[in-house]
Scaffold this motif. Sequence first.
Motif, PDB file in Angstrom:
ATOM      1  N   TYR A   1       0.846  -1.194   0.000  1.00  0.00           N
ATOM      2  CA  TYR A   1       0.000   0.000   0.000  1.00  0.00           C
ATOM      3  C   TYR A   1       0.880   1.242   0.000  1.00  0.00           C
ATOM      4  O   TYR A   1       1.826   1.342   0.787  1.00  0.00           O
ATOM      5  CB  TYR A   1      -0.893   0.008   1.242  1.00  0.00           C
ATOM      6  CG  TYR A   1      -1.667   1.294   1.390  1.00  0.00           C
ATOM      7  CD1 TYR A   1      -2.830   1.514   0.668  1.00  0.00           C
ATOM      8  CD2 TYR A   1      -1.227   2.300   2.241  1.00  0.00           C
ATOM      9  CE1 TYR A   1      -3.534   2.693   0.787  1.00  0.00           C
ATOM     10  CE2 TYR A   1      -1.924   3.485   2.373  1.00  0.00           C
ATOM     11  CZ  TYR A   1      -3.077   3.676   1.642  1.00  0.00           C
ATOM     12  OH  TYR A   1      -3.774   4.855   1.757  1.00  0.00           O
TER      13      TYR A   1
ATOM     14  N   LYS B   1       3.212   5.303   4.053  1.00  0.00           N
ATOM     15  CA  LYS B   1       2.283   6.424   4.180  1.00  0.00           C
ATOM     16  C   LYS B   1       3.015   7.672   4.648  1.00  0.00           C
ATOM     17  O   LYS B   1       4.091   7.590   5.227  1.00  0.00           O
ATOM     18  CB  LYS B   1       1.192   6.102   5.205  1.00  0.00           C
ATOM     19  CG  LYS B   1       0.238   4.997   4.783  1.00  0.00           C
ATOM     20  CD  LYS B   1      -0.806   4.734   5.828  1.00  0.00           C
ATOM     21  CE  LYS B   1      -1.718   5.929   5.957  1.00  0.00           C
ATOM     22  NZ  LYS B   1      -2.820   5.726   6.897  1.00  0.00           N
TER      23      LYS B   1
ATOM     24  N   VAL C   1       3.417  -1.174   4.033  1.00  0.00           N
ATOM     25  CA  VAL C   1       2.523  -0.015   4.076  1.00  0.00           C
ATOM     26  C   VAL C   1       3.403   1.224   4.126  1.00  0.00           C
ATOM     27  O   VAL C   1       4.198   1.397   5.052  1.00  0.00           O
ATOM     28  CB  VAL C   1       1.599  -0.055   5.314  1.00  0.00           C
ATOM     29  CG1 VAL C   1       0.750   1.193   5.390  1.00  0.00           C
ATOM     30  CG2 VAL C   1       0.729  -1.300   5.283  1.00  0.00           C
TER      31      VAL C   1
ATOM     32  N   GLY D   1       0.402   5.408   0.269  1.00  0.00           N
ATOM     33  CA  GLY D   1      -0.501   6.529   0.514  1.00  0.00           C
ATOM     34  C   GLY D   1      -0.038   7.790  -0.199  1.00  0.00           C
ATOM     35  O   GLY D   1       0.907   7.769  -0.996  1.00  0.00           O
ATOM     36  N   ALA D   2      -0.698   8.896   0.110  1.00  0.00           N
ATOM     37  CA  ALA D   2      -0.370  10.187  -0.483  1.00  0.00           C
ATOM     38  C   ALA D   2       0.965  10.694   0.060  1.00  0.00           C
ATOM     39  O   ALA D   2       1.413  10.294   1.137  1.00  0.00           O
ATOM     40  CB  ALA D   2      -1.473  11.185  -0.161  1.00  0.00           C
TER      41      ALA D   2
ATOM     42  N   GLN E   1       5.683   5.248   8.244  1.00  0.00           N
ATOM     43  CA  GLN E   1       4.761   6.378   8.355  1.00  0.00           C
ATOM     44  C   GLN E   1       5.579   7.645   8.583  1.00  0.00           C
ATOM     45  O   GLN E   1       6.133   7.839   9.663  1.00  0.00           O
ATOM     46  CB  GLN E   1       3.804   6.169   9.535  1.00  0.00           C
ATOM     47  CG  GLN E   1       2.931   7.370   9.875  1.00  0.00           C
ATOM     48  CD  GLN E   1       1.795   7.594   8.900  1.00  0.00           C
ATOM     49  OE1 GLN E   1       1.063   6.686   8.593  1.00  0.00           O
ATOM     50  NE2 GLN E   1       1.663   8.812   8.417  1.00  0.00           N
TER      51      GLN E   1
END
Length: 183
Positions: free
Chosen positions: A4, A24, A22, A6-7, A46
Amino acid sequence: MTYYVGANVEISPNAAVASGAVLKAAPDSQLVIESGVCIGAGVIIQAYGGKLILAVGANVGQGALLLGAGMIGPQACIGAESTLINPNIEANQVLPARSLFGDTSRSHLLPPASAPNPASQNGTAPEILNGKAPSEASSNAHNNGSALVPNGAVYGREQVMKLVQTLFPHRDALMSDADADSS
């Protein structure tokens, strides 16, 4: 399975990202993954509170968690299942698996640098982390607040064999029977 993104995440086309990752960035933050970076399966990154950069050729092991702003230097290697908070990892630095880096909120839980190492009391060699014994690494963690390291006993072959004997007391009898059959 895929990963994944994200922006506010910028990934070089020459980066390798394993499945389940992930990636992000929080609002007003940015995640930059440069060329040659390798991100293991199940990694969560993150960016938060600024820019988080994974520089050229950095490697992040499976299941690692990176949170905050900072930089993973070129060719740095982050061990599997490590947690990094606001990381600033130098070029070519190796962080062992299951490390906690950058969290200064629990530094008061570390033993004082003068505390004896339990491993050295039972005749086994003390654990070495980044070329330093735990008491030295703990002392450095107090001084710069950057790395928390475990300060526990290091178990060798003798302790493992005692554990196996305790858990499987009939193992020796079975092994000797098998050895007799093969002769």
